[in-house]
Each structure stands twice: as C-alpha cells, then as structure tokens.
Design a protein around this motif. Sequence first.
Motif, PDB file in Angstrom:
ATOM      1  N   UNK A   1      46.215  10.611  21.888  1.00  0.00           N
ATOM      2  CA  UNK A   1      44.957  10.478  20.956  1.00  0.00           C
ATOM      3  C   UNK A   1      44.661  12.165  20.478  1.00  0.00           C
ATOM      4  N   UNK A   2      44.661  12.398  19.154  1.00  0.00           N
ATOM      5  CA  UNK A   2      44.200  13.614  18.732  1.00  0.00           C
ATOM      6  C   UNK A   2      42.863  13.521  17.857  1.00  0.00           C
ATOM      7  N   UNK A   3      42.131  14.433  18.293  1.00  0.00           N
ATOM      8  CA  UNK A   3      40.765  14.419  17.557  1.00  0.00           C
ATOM      9  C   UNK A   3      40.917  15.544  16.494  1.00  0.00           C
ATOM     10  N   UNK A   4      40.316  15.607  15.435  1.00  0.00           N
ATOM     11  CA  UNK A   4      40.130  16.553  14.349  1.00  0.00           C
ATOM     12  C   UNK A   4      38.937  16.288  13.501  1.00  0.00           C
ATOM     13  N   UNK A   5      38.636  17.408  12.586  1.00  0.00           N
ATOM     14  CA  UNK A   5      37.558  17.169  11.895  1.00  0.00           C
ATOM     15  C   UNK A   5      36.223  17.867  12.314  1.00  0.00           C
ATOM     16  N   UNK A   6      36.206  18.643  13.303  1.00  0.00           N
ATOM     17  CA  UNK A   6      35.189  19.419  13.769  1.00  0.00           C
ATOM     18  C   UNK A   6      35.167  20.781  12.970  1.00  0.00           C
ATOM     19  N   UNK A   7      34.165  21.761  13.371  1.00  0.00           N
ATOM     20  CA  UNK A   7      34.054  23.045  12.691  1.00  0.00           C
ATOM     21  C   UNK A   7      32.811  23.512  12.722  1.00  0.00           C
ATOM     22  N   UNK A   8      32.124  24.416  12.033  1.00  0.00           N
ATOM     23  CA  UNK A   8      31.090  25.238  12.002  1.00  0.00           C
ATOM     24  C   UNK A   8      30.289  24.566  10.674  1.00  0.00           C
TER      25      UNK A   8
END
Length: 128
Positions: free
Chosen positions: A4-11
């Motif tokens: 699994x790979x998570x993405x989409x986070x940020x400030x």
Amino acid sequence: QLQLVESGGGLVQPGGSLRLSCVASGDNLRLYTVGWFRQAPAKEREGVFCITPSGSGQIYVDSAKGRFMISRDNAKNMVNLQMDSLDSEDTGVYYCAVMPVTYCPIDLTTSIPRFHSWGQGTQVTVSS
C-alpha cells in the motif's frame, strides 16, 4: 504480496480540504477491509475510518463526522479519504492498512494489531 502507498497529504490552512489516496499493488484491494489511521505528534495511532469490501464505511472519530468521507475506486485499486473543513487537530501522519475480513471492527483503534500491509504514511499539516 500486497503493498500500500498513501499519498495526497500536505500543508493546508484551517478550513481547507485534502484527498488522501491509498493505492494497492500485488493484490486486489476489494478482497479486504481497509482502514485509515492517523498519528498526531506525541500521540498514539488512532483509527479514523474503515470501509468494507462491499463499500460500507464506518467512521470512528467523532470530530471527523460530517467532514471526512471514505470511498473505493475499484478500477484503480484504491481507497480514498476525502477530508474537508480541516483543523489543527487533524494534523498527523495518515496511514492505510488492510484486514482480510468483510466487516469493520467495533473499535478500529484497538484492532490495529489485526491490520497489515501498512503503508509509509502521508503527512497532513493543518496550519495557518
């Protein structure tokens, strides 16, 4: 082997939105119940949202009700977490993981040891 790979986070500023994605490889994500978890600085990891193979979702954080939504995109073998009206208490590292069952547990946080194939996490920072 499922990965699994998570993405989409940020400030993001308070009140903003983010859409997190959990993309699977090596197996069909539809076979699993998927959980989203988060870990704030100096706090224990907690369960946020869960979705069954059939697409039934369950939220576990009262403060996120009405602001977060979980969904599956079976064509892309992924699960998304839409987060709106973010505030500083949502800051943390967000993880996804799976459990080979067809239901969401009563308590997602205490079920953490039953989940596997944890991704590396994606950082969400809510700050002005």
